[in-house]
Design a protein around this motif. Structure first.
Motif, PDB file in Angstrom:
ATOM      1  N   UNK A  98       9.894  -4.157   6.647  1.00 44.78           N
ATOM      2  CA  UNK A  98      10.247  -3.891   5.260  1.00 44.78           C
ATOM      3  C   UNK A  98       9.901  -5.042   4.313  1.00 44.78           C
ATOM      4  N   UNK A  99       9.525  -6.180   4.842  1.00 45.98           N
ATOM      5  CA  UNK A  99       9.218  -7.286   3.922  1.00 45.98           C
ATOM      6  C   UNK A  99       7.830  -7.069   3.311  1.00 45.98           C
ATOM      7  N   UNK A 100       6.787  -7.425   4.051  1.00 47.78           N
ATOM      8  CA  UNK A 100       5.453  -7.263   3.466  1.00 47.78           C
ATOM      9  C   UNK A 100       4.906  -5.838   3.597  1.00 47.78           C
ATOM     10  N   UNK A 101       4.913  -5.253   4.804  1.00 49.84           N
ATOM     11  CA  UNK A 101       4.205  -3.971   4.932  1.00 49.84           C
ATOM     12  C   UNK A 101       4.751  -2.877   4.009  1.00 49.84           C
ATOM     13  N   UNK A 102       6.062  -2.751   3.916  1.00 54.73           N
ATOM     14  CA  UNK A 102       6.583  -1.672   3.068  1.00 54.73           C
ATOM     15  C   UNK A 102       6.812  -2.164   1.646  1.00 54.73           C
ATOM     16  N   UNK A 136       8.858   3.954   0.326  1.00 55.00           N
ATOM     17  CA  UNK A 136       8.962   4.004  -1.129  1.00 55.00           C
ATOM     18  C   UNK A 136      10.338   3.537  -1.613  1.00 55.00           C
ATOM     19  N   UNK A 137      11.172   3.060  -0.675  1.00 59.40           N
ATOM     20  CA  UNK A 137      12.425   2.420  -1.074  1.00 59.40           C
ATOM     21  C   UNK A 137      13.414   3.393  -1.721  1.00 59.40           C
ATOM     22  N   UNK A 138      13.542   4.575  -1.157  1.00 61.62           N
ATOM     23  CA  UNK A 138      14.422   5.598  -1.732  1.00 61.62           C
ATOM     24  C   UNK A 138      15.743   5.606  -0.965  1.00 61.62           C
ATOM     25  N   UNK A 139      16.831   5.432  -1.710  1.00 62.43           N
ATOM     26  CA  UNK A 139      18.138   5.417  -1.045  1.00 62.43           C
ATOM     27  C   UNK A 139      18.597   6.838  -0.729  1.00 62.43           C
ATOM     28  N   UNK A 140      19.495   6.903   0.218  1.00 59.47           N
ATOM     29  CA  UNK A 140      20.116   8.172   0.567  1.00 59.47           C
ATOM     30  C   UNK A 140      20.847   8.746  -0.652  1.00 59.47           C
ATOM     31  N   UNK A 141      21.455   7.855  -1.457  1.00 57.37           N
ATOM     32  CA  UNK A 141      22.194   8.313  -2.638  1.00 57.37           C
ATOM     33  C   UNK A 141      21.275   9.064  -3.604  1.00 57.37           C
ATOM     34  N   UNK A 142      20.117   8.504  -3.874  1.00 55.53           N
ATOM     35  CA  UNK A 142      19.212   9.158  -4.818  1.00 55.53           C
ATOM     36  C   UNK A 142      18.767  10.516  -4.273  1.00 55.53           C
ATOM     37  N   UNK A 188      11.600  12.337  -6.137  1.00 57.03           N
ATOM     38  CA  UNK A 188      12.066  11.019  -5.683  1.00 57.03           C
ATOM     39  C   UNK A 188      10.939  10.145  -5.140  1.00 57.03           C
ATOM     40  N   UNK A 189       9.830  10.770  -4.778  1.00 59.73           N
ATOM     41  CA  UNK A 189       8.720  10.116  -4.096  1.00 59.73           C
ATOM     42  C   UNK A 189       9.013   9.871  -2.607  1.00 59.73           C
ATOM     43  N   UNK A 190      10.078  10.415  -2.068  1.00 58.37           N
ATOM     44  CA  UNK A 190      10.266  10.180  -0.629  1.00 58.37           C
ATOM     45  C   UNK A 190       9.144  10.885   0.135  1.00 58.37           C
ATOM     46  N   UNK A 191       8.662  10.217   1.172  1.00 55.36           N
ATOM     47  CA  UNK A 191       7.588  10.821   1.968  1.00 55.36           C
ATOM     48  C   UNK A 191       6.209  10.657   1.375  1.00 55.36           C
ATOM     49  N   UNK A 192       6.090   9.915   0.281  1.00 54.60           N
ATOM     50  CA  UNK A 192       4.787   9.808  -0.375  1.00 54.60           C
ATOM     51  C   UNK A 192       4.146   8.439  -0.184  1.00 54.60           C
ATOM     52  N   UNK A 193       4.758   7.607   0.661  1.00 56.50           N
ATOM     53  CA  UNK A 193       4.213   6.268   0.872  1.00 56.50           C
ATOM     54  C   UNK A 193       3.392   6.173   2.142  1.00 56.50           C
TER      55      UNK A 193
END
Lengths: 399, 528
Positions: free
Chosen positions: A39-43, B430-436, B456-461
């Motif tokens: 989660x640091x660099x790759x994501x 994409x850094x999407x929280x469960x809350x969102x 949300x963009x989940x699954x798009x990264x």
């Protein structure tokens, strides 16, 4: 030379997000707040455009490289994360503490210019601890700082008489053996001499750069890389291999710098771990019996070299010596990681499995190639581990 | 809702723009859409908010419209627009005469350009080829089609506007040459919604809707294929300074970069297929601007159809006008029926204003258009961001605030605060929280995982849903987890299939093996 080392560098684009690095990460196991290598660099390196932010996870990577070894796709996650750390410090200031921890080479040099400087430094660090100065700047007072030897290796080297030989190596002692543990260097000379090899040193070598990389001093580290790689190439042109007895130094000089800076000039195939080198020669097998049982902690940075366990192979030639692998993960010190005040407890928690393994073992000796691993073991178990070269030198001694 | 006065058919940017405009003027308006919002060209494009530079030589009125709307959208749609700026670069091989025409065109269209040195261009965007001979900065920007659409809905709702998604218009009814209603079909069956006015804003489907009313509107779907890269290769929009062609625009879009576009007439807007040949063609042309392009990881390819208006005998493809047309079908004997067709995403607001003017005139409503001056949704203030920063993942706060808008943001922040387990990342890439995810999932319009994904963009990264689909499917709860998983993965797979090379192939096989071995869902479907 492992093909992973030279020329093939993997970027964040090679991460398949499989999470193997997170399962393998010893820091994650000890620290819930750490989001993990992936989660640091790759994501999240991909998301830095969105705001100027900081994630403490950037500090939590100890650069032990367990992630790199776990990655099924050959991504050096640790190096990507160190690059990220370096990038962060392009626009942020370093703490006084980080400056001190990163610059151990120049500290050592200064100390040696003063008469009895080593005593003053050792005394200073214990007084500093008592007065709470080290804690105040963020260095833990819960563990001793490395003790400076009375004379450093390079000074001792001058007084050692060796038989001239056509077979030569250049020994790269690195900061720890040079300043704190010169006995390992002496043991290396004994071993090499017993095999008809003359040991040279090169005064122009500098620190490998590992403490600078792990604290985000990239520009300084690059200067060292330029210097050291030029020296290594120079020795290569004379057909003289460069041998290190510290597995971090050898890893950095072999491959890490090339990966971090994306520069093939820093990928050096003329650098060997001491036992890796001994595997390539016709070893002198005139070895005395050593009727001991040894518990061997394999350093992370040896595992990362992908060369197996050459020390175990060589030492198994010693009559009556039994080697058992500790197989208890990372020691947790990881260079300067465990000296950071806020990470001391994490460091000890990571090391717990290894400490327990050692404390419950009735082996005669504990050994490990890595200086910081040995310090951590000593701190966590009160046992004084040896470097495998010291054991091998002992087997050659009666001759 | 009481019967609406106006029914808009088509939930793309144009239809939603009209919904907002009419609602703000106090006209009772309903929008019906056969699928989820923006499933057509409004999301299937490169996400470029044109400065107009691209049209400066060929079509200066379009260029002028672009720059005016560009400035307006920056003001009213702050959370949808990323003010990246843009760069036009000419390569050695490009016609130098075009450059001078372009400079003149920009000048007469009111587009501010700034010449920069080649060194400066390469410093700003080091990934570009060194074969650049000249470079200009222009006020291009990036704009998020999904986000804009949902914020238009939020805005319209405040003024009484309504939408019905997954509601297909199946008939347009009239009596004595006057519109009386629209027949629609949705999950609960078929029924008629009475109204006085119908606006056909169905994009590529405009011709089909017109047919239902016995009318003939010439719309030529023109398919454009685009590629998505795993990271931001460039930090500003990069256009090739030459006569517009395929694969000559790179748009940084959040965490990814989009390369587009191709142009190909297709018989139906339903055709969103992409092929390896198209991918290779785009890569070949894209590599002229970024020589190392093949080294970067592709996430997927997608395609959408521009609904080009083609009056009888008109041009097609790139030669066709990017302008728009409004047809009042009362001339053809159907009173109350309007069609709007053509145009571009960038000018959706202007299109909405123009047709709303006509509709209001007909309705005797004299309220002026207010869409250019009022922000679409209230922004999340920096103070309220600060207050809740600690509950959001790092590098996730601003992205979430822009996606969610003020009200939903507060809801998500509250959830994050009171339910610490909802701080888990559902989508790590994409850094999407469960809350969102949960807040969006609970909305009525979220009928399947794809609906939530688009918002949300989940699954798009990077992993394209490999590690978040099963999590999302388990939490979602509205459908069976296996069905949700299958639907989501098949949709993901559609875009992945044409780019199965290098790392994306590895990723796809990892995804396939995980879902086959754990849930017996073959994400490759029949395709292998």
């Amino acid at each position: 030379m492992n093909e992973n080392f030279a020329g093939i560098r993997k970027t964040i684009d090679h991460c398949v997000a499989c999470t193997a690095c997170m399962a393998a990460c010893p820091v994650m196991r000890a620290l819930q707040d750490y989001r993990g290598p992936k989660l640091i660099a790759p994501a999240h390196g991909r998301l830095h455009f969105s705001q100027d932010d900081f994630d403490r996870s950037l500090e939590f990577c100890s650069n032990c490289k367990s992630c790199d070894r776990a990655c099924p796709n050959g991504v050096s996650v640790s190096n990507l994360n160190m690059q990220q750390r370096g990038k962060f410090f392009e626009s942020h200031k370093h703490s006084q503490r980080d400056k001190i921890l990163a610059h151990i080479e120049s500290a050592g040099k200064k100390i040696r210019t003063i008469p009895f400087g080593h005593q003053a430094a050792n005394w200073g660090s214990s007084v500093g601890k008592i007065l709470g100065i080290s804690e105040k700047i963020g260095i833990t007072a819960k563990r001793p700082l490395p003790i400076y030897a009375r004379k450093n290796f390079k000074t001792l080297f001058k007084s050692i008489h060796q038989q001239k030989s056509d077979r030569k190596i250049v020994f790269y002692p690195g900061c720890y053996i040079n300043e704190n543990d010169p006995d390992v260097g002496i043991a290396l000379i004994r071993v090499m001499n017993a095999n008809g090899i003359e040991v040279l040193i090169d005064e122009n070598f500098r620190c490998c750069g590992s403490p600078l990389i792990s604290t985000g001093f990239m520009n300084e580290s690059r200067l060292l890389a330029e210097n050291n790689s030029a020296r290594i190439q120079d020795w290569k042109s004379k057909n003289i291999p460069v041998v290190a007895a510290c597995t971090t130094c050898s890893l950095v000089l072999k491959s890490e710098l090339a990966e971090i800076f994306g520069d093939d000039r820093f990928a050096n195939n003329n650098v060997f771990d001491a036992f890796e080198f001994l595997e390539t020669i016709d070893l002198n097998l005139n070895l005395a019996s050593v009727p001991k049982r040894i518990l061997y902690h394999v350093p992370c940075h040896l595992k990362s070299q992908g060369i197996g366990l050459p020390a175990r192979e060589i030492l198994s030639e010693i009559p009556d010596l039994k080697i058992e692998l500790a197989d208890a993960g990372c020691c947790g010190l990881s260079g300067n990681f465990g000296y950071k005040k806020e990470l001391y407890d994490v460091s000890m928690k990571i090391g717990r499995e290894l400490f327990d393994r050692i404390l419950s073992s009735d082996a005669d000796e504990v050994m490990s190639e890595c200086g910081p691993c040995r310090m951590q073991i000593q701190h966590g178990t009160n046992r004084e581990p040896m470097h495998p070269l010291e054991i091998l030198a002992g087997a050659y001694l009666p001759n | 809702m009481d019967n609406p006065t106006v029914i808009i058919i088509g939930g793309g940017a144009t239809g939603l723009g009209i919904l907002r405009d009419l609602s703000m003027r106090g006209v009772k308006t309903l929008l019906v859409e056969k699928g989820d919002l923006t499933n057509g060209a409004s999301s299937r494009y490169h996400g470029l908010l044109h400065s107009g530079g691209r049209y400066a030589v060929k079509d200066q009125s379009a260029a002028r419209e672009c720059i005016e709307e560009n400035q307006i959208l920056r003001r009213i749609g702050k959370s949808c627009v990323e003010e990246t700026e843009g760069m036009f670069v000419r390569l050695e091989s490009d016609d130098p005469n075009y450059e001078s025409q372009w400079i003149d065109g920009c000048k007469s269209s009111g587009i501010k350009i700034k010449k920069i040195s080649v060194d400066e261009a390469l410093k700003l965007e080091p990934i570009l080829t060194s074969k650049i001979v000249s470079a200009y900065l222009v006020p291009d920007a990036a704009i998020d089609g999904f986000r804009l659409s949902w914020q238009l809905v939020d805005s319209a709702k405040r003024f009484g506007g309504e939408i019905k998604t997954y509601t297909r218009a199946v008939g347009i009814d009239s009596h004595n040459g006057k519109i009386i209603g629209v027949r629609v079909r949705n999950r609960s069956g078929e029924h008629e919604i009475p109204c006085d006015i119908v606006i056909n804003a169905a994009g590529g489907w405009t011709g089909k809707i017109a047919e239902m009313a016995g009318l003939d509107v010439g719309v030529q779907p023109d398919k454009g294929t685009l590629l998505v890269f795993n990271s931001r290769l460039v930090n500003r929009v990069v256009n090739r300074l030459h006569k517009s062609g395929d694969g000559d625009i790179f748009v940084p879009h959040g965490s990814v970069t989009i390369l587009g576009t191709s142009s190909m007439s297709v018989p139906t807007p339903e055709d969103t297929s992409t092929s390896r040949a198209e991918v290779e063609n785009l890569m070949r042309i894209g590599s002229e601007l970024i020589e190392n392009l093949p080294k970067y990881r592709l996430l997927r390819a997608f395609a959408g159809s521009r609904p080009l208006y083609r009056p009888k005998g008109g041009a097609i493809g790139r030669e066709a006008s990017r302008g728009f047309a409004i047809i009042d079908h009362s001339m053809e004997g159907l009173d109350g029926m309007f069609t709007i067709v053509g145009g571009k995403f960038t000018t959706f607001r202007l299109m909405a204003e123009k047709i709303s003017d006509q509709v209001c005139k007909k309705l005797g409503n004299s309220n002026p258009c207010r869409t250019a001056s009022e922000p679409i949704v209230a922004e999340v203030s920096s103070k309220s961001r600060e207050n809740v920063q600690k509950f959001f993942p790092s590098f996730g706060l601003n992205l979430a605030a822009n996606r969610l808008g003020k009200d939903r943001f507060e809801k998500v922040a509250k959830k994050l605060e009171s339910e610490p387990e909802s701080r888990q990342l559902l989508c790590e890439c994409e850094n999407i929280t469960r809350a969102e995810f949960e807040v969006i999932a609970s909305e009525e319009t979220s009928t399947d995982l794809d609906d939530i994904r688009r918002r949300t963009r989940f699954g798009m990264g990077t992993c394209q849903g490999t590690f978040c689909t099963f999590r999302a499917a388990c939490i979602f709860g509205k459908n069976s987890a296996i069905d949700s998983t299958r639907e989501m993965l098949f949709e993901r797979w559609k875009g992945i299939r044409p780019v199965l090379i290098g790392q994306s192939l590895k990723q796809a096989e990892l995804m396939r093996s995980i879902y086959i071995s754990s849930l017996d869902v073959n994400a490759g479907g029949e395709l292998f």
